[in-house]
Structure formats: structure tokens, C-alpha cells
Scaffold this active site. Sequence first.
Site, PDB file in Angstrom:
ATOM      1  N   ASP A 196       3.580  36.883 -72.018  1.00  0.00           N
ATOM      2  CA  ASP A 196       2.357  37.629 -71.715  1.00  0.00           C
ATOM      3  C   ASP A 196       1.110  36.744 -71.819  1.00  0.00           C
ATOM      4  O   ASP A 196      -0.009  37.233 -71.666  1.00  0.00           O
ATOM      5  CB  ASP A 196       2.219  38.799 -72.692  1.00  0.00           C
ATOM      6  N   TYR A 255      -0.693  40.521 -86.804  1.00  0.00           N
ATOM      7  CA  TYR A 255      -1.003  39.264 -87.489  1.00  0.00           C
ATOM      8  C   TYR A 255      -2.262  39.399 -88.340  1.00  0.00           C
ATOM      9  O   TYR A 255      -3.212  40.090 -87.953  1.00  0.00           O
ATOM     10  CB  TYR A 255      -1.262  38.143 -86.474  1.00  0.00           C
ATOM     11  N   LYS A 314       6.829  41.884 -85.256  1.00  0.00           N
ATOM     12  CA  LYS A 314       6.714  40.433 -85.118  1.00  0.00           C
ATOM     13  C   LYS A 314       5.468  39.998 -85.875  1.00  0.00           C
ATOM     14  O   LYS A 314       4.392  40.572 -85.699  1.00  0.00           O
ATOM     15  CB  LYS A 314       6.596  40.044 -83.652  1.00  0.00           C
TER      16      LYS A 314
END
Length: 257
Positions: A25, A145, A175
Site C-alpha cells: 500500500d 504503531y 501488526k
Amino acid sequence: MIGKQIRIERIMDRNTGKAVIIPMDHGMTLGQIDGLLNMTETVAEVSDGGANAIILHKGLVRPGHRRKGRDIGLIIHLSAGTSMNPDPNDKVLICSVEEAVSLGADAVSIHINLGAPQESKMIESAGMVVRDCNRWGIPLLAMIYPRGKGIDPNDPRHVGHAVRVAEELGADLVKTNYTGDPESFAKIVKASSIPVLIAGGEKGEDLDCYKTIYDAVHFAKCAGVCMGRNAFQRDNVAKFVSNISQVVHQGVRPEAI
């Protein structure tokens, strides 16, 4: 939900319960970068290398997915932002779960940057995506994140917090960043009720990459790797993806590759 279970089997190996996922992406964020100039060829190489799934934006499903090579799981990314944005950590939704279903997605993914100025909006959007995923029986991979000002993105406290946010939201997979050592990451994985995959980051040395994956998967017991530039920017993409697949699924030691 049976729909989610069936679709998760398309992106996670049935025998090992782990996954090698290659996100592609990055063109939305970075533009026409090496490795993503011919999507048909790159997807074919990744597929031939044995990856379990790829991640694409909706506009590249037609030219990129299942055109050549073996079949591969499809995750459609719902979030976007560009590096030209004054706040490149800001991600907004550009695709719905329903639209992803119509394009043949096996799962969807979203991006959240904790500590960024628009964190609240990203979490709010994620909540709405989870609702729709439950309605349609579509698994959700949360890419989350620690990326705020003054925040160490690899600090175990912050990485663990990121994983917990994904759980609290209702994501099916998460993730996030690897902490850098298997001991601290193992505590995060053990405390999570959903599979945890590590991000790949920028392209690094082959052996270092294999060692990181081996430690994260076989010592820290994470569910695999979700690696983009570190995979699709290699000279021999299929070979590199095959190597990391062997590390993840077969437990091949880095020095044996």
C-alpha cells in the site's frame, strides 16, 4: 463468526497458524517507489515466493491481484495518507468494508498512529470499521504503531499499549513494531488475545532480517510478519519471500538459508 473463521484461513497458514503478509500500500504514501512500479509482476513474485496474503489499496486490486502465479489472500487497506501531508501520521478512511467485500477481499486493514495529533479520529474511525467487519464477517488487521512526538516507537510499554488498543477495539489481528529483543516482545505476545505480527520497516540486510523474524516468531511466539519494503524491494523478490516463509512456517534458522 463462521465468516471470519473461513476468511482468516485464507490469510493464515492452516498448519502453522502463522502468516507471511506482504503489504503493498506504500504507493499511496510514497508515490512511484521501486518495487511497486509494475504491480502485476510484483504481486506474482510475492505469490510465487509463498506469501500467505498481500495488502493493496482498492484501486490496485484489478491490475495487481491474482493476475499471474498462484492464488494468494487479499487484504484491502482502508486507511490512507501521503508523505506530503503536513502531518504524515494522519490517516483517513478511503474505503468501506462493504466496498472491500465487493472487490473480493478476504480481510481488511486499517492504520492507527498512537500519539499522533489525529489519534482520536483514527481510533474513532477504527471503531466504525470494527462494527462493519462484524456485520460482514470480515477479519480486521489493525496496523498500529507508537509514532507520536517524543515517543520511542520500539519501547515495550508503547508497543504493548498499541497491541492492547487493537484488542480493545475488536481487531482480529494486529501488526506493530518489534521491540528489538524477544524477551520483551514475548511478554507482549503472551498478554495478547489476538495474533500479533511484526512490521518489517525499511529495507535492511538479508541475514539481519531473517534473524529478527526468527527471534520474533520462534522465541517470542508471534504470529508472523507483515513486511513491505523489506520484501518487495529485493533484487529477487520471490526468493526472499520464500526464505522468510521458510523461517516463519518451517523454523529454518537464518544461518541455514
